[in-house]
Motif scaffolding. Sequence first.
Motif, PDB file in Angstrom:
ATOM      1  N   ARG A 285     -40.260   2.478 -36.268  1.00 13.86           N
ATOM      2  CA  ARG A 285     -39.716   2.341 -34.932  1.00 13.86           C
ATOM      3  C   ARG A 285     -38.293   3.264 -35.227  1.00 13.86           C
ATOM      4  NH1 ARG A 285     -38.015  -3.047 -33.072  1.00 13.86           N
ATOM      5  NH2 ARG A 285     -40.063  -3.099 -31.812  1.00 13.86           N
ATOM      6  N   ALA A 286     -37.839   4.416 -34.366  1.00 15.66           N
ATOM      7  CA  ALA A 286     -36.760   4.990 -34.711  1.00 15.66           C
ATOM      8  C   ALA A 286     -35.734   4.468 -34.051  1.00 15.66           C
ATOM      9  CB  ALA A 286     -36.848   6.329 -34.284  1.00 15.66           C
ATOM     10  N   ALA A 287     -34.270   4.337 -34.307  1.00 15.94           N
ATOM     11  CA  ALA A 287     -33.305   3.867 -33.872  1.00 15.94           C
ATOM     12  C   ALA A 287     -32.710   4.870 -32.740  1.00 15.94           C
ATOM     13  CB  ALA A 287     -32.129   3.867 -34.718  1.00 15.94           C
TER      14      ALA A 287
ATOM     15  N   CYS B  31     -28.434  -1.195 -34.728  1.00 14.63           N
ATOM     16  CA  CYS B  31     -28.194  -2.661 -34.310  1.00 14.63           C
ATOM     17  C   CYS B  31     -28.542  -2.615 -32.734  1.00 14.63           C
ATOM     18  CB  CYS B  31     -26.913  -2.954 -34.646  1.00 14.63           C
ATOM     19  SG  CYS B  31     -26.611  -3.283 -36.509  1.00 14.63           S
ATOM     20  N   GLY B  32     -29.185  -2.074 -32.228  1.00 13.85           N
ATOM     21  CA  GLY B  32     -29.400  -2.088 -30.829  1.00 13.85           C
ATOM     22  C   GLY B  32     -30.975  -2.295 -30.573  1.00 13.85           C
ATOM     23  N   SER B  33     -31.623  -1.222 -31.195  1.00 11.33           N
ATOM     24  CA  SER B  33     -33.293  -1.282 -31.076  1.00 11.33           C
ATOM     25  C   SER B  33     -33.718  -1.859 -32.507  1.00 11.33           C
ATOM     26  CB  SER B  33     -33.653   0.329 -31.006  1.00 11.33           C
ATOM     27  OG  SER B  33     -33.434   0.980 -32.210  1.00 11.33           O
ATOM     28  N   PHE B  34     -32.983  -1.916 -33.352  1.00 13.61           N
ATOM     29  CA  PHE B  34     -33.538  -2.285 -34.921  1.00 13.61           C
ATOM     30  C   PHE B  34     -34.612  -1.505 -35.266  1.00 13.61           C
ATOM     31  CE2 PHE B  34     -31.219  -5.933 -32.909  1.00 13.61           C
ATOM     32  CZ  PHE B  34     -30.397  -6.237 -34.021  1.00 13.61           C
ATOM     33  N   GLY B  35     -34.375  -0.162 -34.930  1.00 16.65           N
ATOM     34  CA  GLY B  35     -35.194   0.938 -35.527  1.00 16.65           C
ATOM     35  C   GLY B  35     -34.369   1.567 -36.528  1.00 16.65           C
TER      36      GLY B  35
ATOM     37  N   LEU C 230     -26.568  -8.636 -34.139  1.00 24.41           N
ATOM     38  CA  LEU C 230     -27.265  -8.724 -35.337  1.00 24.41           C
ATOM     39  C   LEU C 230     -27.656 -10.128 -35.689  1.00 24.41           C
ATOM     40  CD1 LEU C 230     -28.384  -7.325 -37.835  1.00 24.41           C
ATOM     41  CD2 LEU C 230     -26.138  -7.343 -38.808  1.00 24.41           C
ATOM     42  N   ALA C 231     -26.692 -11.044 -35.480  1.00 24.34           N
ATOM     43  CA  ALA C 231     -26.899 -12.662 -35.477  1.00 24.34           C
ATOM     44  C   ALA C 231     -28.020 -13.275 -34.835  1.00 24.34           C
ATOM     45  CB  ALA C 231     -25.642 -13.119 -35.170  1.00 24.34           C
TER      46      ALA C 231
END
Length: 166
Positions: free
Chosen positions: A20-22, A58-62, A84-85
């Motif tokens: 998965r790419a960010a 920290c949005g898509s976790f890619g 992130l939490a």
Amino acid sequence: MLKLPRTLRLDQSDLRIFPRAAEPGEWAVPGTFAFLERNPAVYEGKDRLAFSSGWLGCGSFGRSTLVEVAEVAEADYFAAVERLARHFVEHYGAPDLGAALPAAREEIDHAASLAQDHKIGTLLAMERHLDDAYHIRERYRVILPSRSEEHTRIWTLVEDESDEEP
């Protein structure tokens, strides 16, 4: 001024090399925690590339190969910590948001420490590997921004918006 790494996409390669790419422009952390549940020595293909060179958005976790040092507003900093939490709760078994927040803040603060001593626009790349004792080691490369007063930019990357096949 607080700085954080922000994902960057200079070309479409991240879309092909990572599971998965960010998305471009996400706040990023090294994200090594994602590789602690499995022995990284068994990774192959896209998972191996994510392990060896991927920052975690920290949005898509890619994953992203490169990040740039950027100024972050305080509200965006705290939003990245909370996002992130929530990811720790949803995907890594943290019991609740309260328990996950200190770990998320530590991860974001580590990312900020990597960016803090560099100029805005500086690019960072990461190399991650296992040492002989099977400990994960990280090394960061710094790509300094060009000094525009000494050099003239001769090319620019643009998105191909045509519907034609290459």
